[in-house]
Design a protein around this motif. Structure first.
Motif, mmCIF file in Angstrom:
data_model
loop_
_atom_site.group_PDB
_atom_site.id
_atom_site.type_symbol
_atom_site.label_atom_id
_atom_site.label_comp_id
_atom_site.label_asym_id
_atom_site.label_seq_id
_atom_site.Cartn_x
_atom_site.Cartn_y
_atom_site.Cartn_z
ATOM 1 N N SER A 165 4.718 12.258 26.039
ATOM 2 C CA SER A 165 4.264 11.431 26.579
ATOM 3 C C SER A 165 2.719 11.042 27.215
ATOM 4 O O SER A 165 2.819 10.050 27.053
ATOM 5 C CB SER A 165 5.623 11.320 27.500
ATOM 6 N N GLY A 166 1.915 11.691 26.486
ATOM 7 C CA GLY A 166 0.523 12.024 26.874
ATOM 8 C C GLY A 166 0.048 12.118 28.271
ATOM 9 O O GLY A 166 0.710 12.947 29.598
ATOM 10 N N GLN B 135 0.743 -1.555 -0.188
ATOM 11 C CA GLN B 135 0.164 0.070 -0.266
ATOM 12 C C GLN B 135 0.664 1.402 -0.046
ATOM 13 O O GLN B 135 2.267 0.799 0.443
ATOM 14 C CB GLN B 135 -1.288 -0.205 1.205
ATOM 15 N N ASP B 136 0.112 2.285 -0.721
ATOM 16 C CA ASP B 136 0.769 3.596 -0.588
ATOM 17 C C ASP B 136 1.305 3.829 1.608
ATOM 18 O O ASP B 136 -0.103 3.289 2.260
ATOM 19 C CB ASP B 136 -0.017 4.881 -1.242
ATOM 20 N N ALA B 137 2.259 4.814 1.267
ATOM 21 C CA ALA B 137 2.131 4.900 3.089
ATOM 22 C C ALA B 137 1.397 6.050 3.497
ATOM 23 O O ALA B 137 0.238 5.877 4.654
ATOM 24 C CB ALA B 137 3.871 5.965 3.409
ATOM 25 N N VAL B 138 1.114 7.034 2.821
ATOM 26 C CA VAL B 138 -0.743 7.771 2.708
ATOM 27 C C VAL B 138 -1.808 7.024 2.960
ATOM 28 O O VAL B 138 -2.208 7.173 4.021
ATOM 29 C CB VAL B 138 -0.562 9.330 2.035
ATOM 30 N N ASP B 139 -1.573 6.097 1.853
ATOM 31 C CA ASP B 139 -3.029 5.275 2.079
ATOM 32 C C ASP B 139 -3.615 4.641 3.543
ATOM 33 O O ASP B 139 -4.707 4.227 4.368
ATOM 34 C CB ASP B 139 -3.293 4.621 1.258
ATOM 35 N N TYR B 140 -2.214 3.986 3.441
ATOM 36 C CA TYR B 140 -1.645 2.543 4.889
ATOM 37 C C TYR B 140 -2.964 3.480 5.873
ATOM 38 O O TYR B 140 -3.275 2.962 7.171
ATOM 39 C CB TYR B 140 -1.297 2.473 4.954
ATOM 40 N N LEU B 141 -1.590 4.747 6.613
ATOM 41 C CA LEU B 141 -1.871 5.492 7.628
ATOM 42 C C LEU B 141 -3.173 6.721 7.774
ATOM 43 O O LEU B 141 -3.691 6.245 8.782
ATOM 44 C CB LEU B 141 -0.847 6.720 7.703
ATOM 45 N N ARG B 142 -3.311 7.053 7.003
ATOM 46 C CA ARG B 142 -5.100 7.040 6.601
ATOM 47 C C ARG B 142 -6.456 5.869 7.228
ATOM 48 O O ARG B 142 -6.668 6.519 7.585
ATOM 49 C CB ARG B 142 -5.837 7.421 5.133
ATOM 50 N N ALA B 143 -6.109 5.091 6.879
ATOM 51 C CA ALA B 143 -6.933 3.369 6.688
ATOM 52 C C ALA B 143 -6.793 2.925 8.215
ATOM 53 O O ALA B 143 -7.668 2.543 8.474
ATOM 54 C CB ALA B 143 -6.885 2.937 5.402
ATOM 55 N N SER B 144 -5.849 3.266 8.574
ATOM 56 C CA SER B 144 -5.201 2.864 9.871
ATOM 57 C C SER B 144 -5.637 2.877 11.143
ATOM 58 O O SER B 144 -5.817 3.710 11.351
ATOM 59 C CB SER B 144 -3.312 1.877 10.294
ATOM 60 N N GLU B 145 -6.644 2.416 12.235
ATOM 61 C CA GLU B 145 -6.923 2.668 13.841
ATOM 62 C C GLU B 145 -5.770 1.755 14.291
ATOM 63 O O GLU B 145 -5.998 1.752 15.393
ATOM 64 C CB GLU B 145 -8.477 1.889 13.690
ATOM 65 N N ASP B 146 -5.023 1.908 13.767
ATOM 66 C CA ASP B 146 -3.546 0.974 14.881
ATOM 67 C C ASP B 146 -2.835 1.309 15.144
ATOM 68 O O ASP B 146 -2.137 3.426 14.886
ATOM 69 C CB ASP B 146 -2.432 -0.319 14.327
ATOM 70 N N HIS B 147 -2.247 1.948 16.548
ATOM 71 C CA HIS B 147 -1.063 2.888 17.440
ATOM 72 C C HIS B 147 -0.036 1.646 17.006
ATOM 73 O O HIS B 147 0.280 0.809 17.483
ATOM 74 C CB HIS B 147 -0.973 3.336 18.602
ATOM 75 N N PHE B 148 1.158 2.812 16.758
ATOM 76 C CA PHE B 148 2.838 2.088 17.048
ATOM 77 C C PHE B 148 3.345 2.676 18.398
ATOM 78 O O PHE B 148 3.558 4.397 18.072
ATOM 79 C CB PHE B 148 2.548 1.986 15.866
ATOM 80 N N PRO C 112 1.159 7.780 22.324
ATOM 81 C CA PRO C 112 2.319 8.983 23.657
ATOM 82 C C PRO C 112 4.320 7.849 24.197
ATOM 83 O O PRO C 112 3.823 7.090 23.954
ATOM 84 C CB PRO C 112 1.429 8.892 24.566
ATOM 85 N N GLY C 113 4.891 9.091 23.442
ATOM 86 C CA GLY C 113 6.316 8.470 23.677
ATOM 87 C C GLY C 113 6.918 7.979 22.712
ATOM 88 O O GLY C 113 7.472 7.509 22.726
ATOM 89 N N GLY C 114 6.048 7.448 21.677
ATOM 90 C CA GLY C 114 6.840 6.767 20.585
ATOM 91 C C GLY C 114 7.394 7.753 19.562
ATOM 92 O O GLY C 114 8.035 8.569 20.058
ATOM 93 N N LEU D 274 -0.282 12.365 9.951
ATOM 94 C CA LEU D 274 -1.332 11.078 9.976
ATOM 95 C C LEU D 274 0.479 10.232 10.990
ATOM 96 O O LEU D 274 -0.105 9.522 11.463
ATOM 97 C CB LEU D 274 -0.654 10.495 8.604
ATOM 98 N N VAL D 275 1.949 9.971 10.041
ATOM 99 C CA VAL D 275 2.840 9.406 11.324
ATOM 100 C C VAL D 275 2.150 9.663 12.767
ATOM 101 O O VAL D 275 2.049 9.752 13.740
ATOM 102 C CB VAL D 275 4.201 9.157 10.243
ATOM 103 N N HIS D 276 1.824 10.909 13.202
ATOM 104 C CA HIS D 276 1.729 11.652 14.634
ATOM 105 C C HIS D 276 0.766 11.113 14.728
ATOM 106 O O HIS D 276 0.104 10.755 16.314
ATOM 107 C CB HIS D 276 1.269 13.517 14.705
ATOM 108 N N GLN D 277 -0.326 10.714 13.768
ATOM 109 C CA GLN D 277 -1.403 10.449 14.788
ATOM 110 C C GLN D 277 -1.925 8.880 14.755
ATOM 111 O O GLN D 277 -2.438 8.620 15.803
ATOM 112 C CB GLN D 277 -3.027 9.839 13.052
ATOM 113 N N ARG D 278 -0.715 8.035 14.543
ATOM 114 C CA ARG D 278 -1.031 6.492 14.308
ATOM 115 C C ARG D 278 0.535 6.427 15.268
ATOM 116 O O ARG D 278 0.202 5.587 15.623
ATOM 117 C CB ARG D 278 -0.467 6.004 13.458
#
Ligand SMILES: C[S@@+](CC[C@H](N)C(=O)[O-])C[C@H]1O[C@@H](n2cnc3c(N)ncnc32)[C@H](O)[C@@H]1O
Length: 214
Positions: free
Chosen positions: A213-214, A104-117, A145-147, A138-142
């Motif tokens: 850190s949240g 997948q394109d990184a932008v599409d993946y990040l937009r669709a993902s509900e996971d956190h890393f 905290p502290g990541g 988008l990276v910030h959203q996924r």
């Protein structure tokens, strides 16, 4: 005439890619390399202890760097726009709870993902080839905290938005990445330039940012 999309251009790039060596100079069968030069520069220890961490790689190619983090106990997801990359990576490194690859394109993946890393990495990957004004929020959203986000690309500042149709590179200078990361909401952002093994070659820009850190 068939339109050359970024996915197709990267697929053509993939056909010219040479597989990673079976072992490195230290005799290891897996390793992480932030630069384009073999046995050169920092290793994964700049990420801290990755055991049990959820790691996402944007532009994971043949999966070699992510496979190394999986051996250290990280739960890894690699995303790559080129259709053959995931299959090549799975064939070499396998697939399981600790390692999965997505086409997948990184932008599409990040937009669709509900996971956190806990960690997002990109090694000469999608962060170099995507408009940071789109990608960084988008990276910030996924990120949890502290990541942290850590990525690398050639140190060739001054060519921001350089166009090599249909692929575009964002060769931002380190301080421009820092400013963009702080504007996207990261709490800290730093960079270093890893010198090349030979002065005729480009160095590597290594950028690191952490979440509040949240
Ligand atoms: C220069 S290669 C580096 C691959 C790998 N990170 C490594 O160090 O071996 C760049 C990779 O990023 C992928 N890529 C480029 N743009 C992308 C995007 N927008 N989304 C996902 N992957 C992308 C390409 O398909 C390619 O596999």
């Amino acid at each position: 005439m068939r339109e050359i999309t970024p996915a197709l251009a990267w697929e053509q790039f993939a056909t010219r890619a040479t597989p990673r060596r079976a072992t490195n100079a230290a005799g290891a069968t897996t390793w992480l390399n932030w630069t384009q030069y073999p046995d050169h520069g920092p290793d994964e220890t700049i990420l801290g202890d990755v055991s049990g961490k959820r790691v996402l790689e944007l532009g994971s190619g043949s999966g070699s760097n992510l496979a190394h983090l999986a051996t250290l106990g990280a739960r890894c997801t690699g995303v790559d726009i080129a259709p053959s990359r995931g299959a090549v990576a799975e064939q070499r490194w396998g697939r399981g709870a600790g390692l999965q690859f997505v086409t997948q394109d990184a932008v599409d993946y990040l937009r669709a993902s509900e996971d956190h890393f806990d960690v997002v990495i990109s090694i000469f990957g999608a962060t170099w080839f995507t408009d940071p004004a789109v990608l960084l929020p988008l990276v910030h959203q996924r990120l949890a905290p502290g990541g942290r986000l850590v990525f690398s690309h050639n140190d060739q500042p001054g060519n921001a938005g350089e166009r090599e149709r249909p692929i575009r590179k964002w060769n931002l200078a380190g301080q421009r990445w820092v400013d963009s990361l702080l504007a996207a909401g990261f709490a800290t952002a730093t960079f270093e330039i890893v010198p090349p093994p030979n002065a005729d070659l480009p160095g590597t820009l290594l950028v690191s940012a952490t979440m509040p850190s949240g």
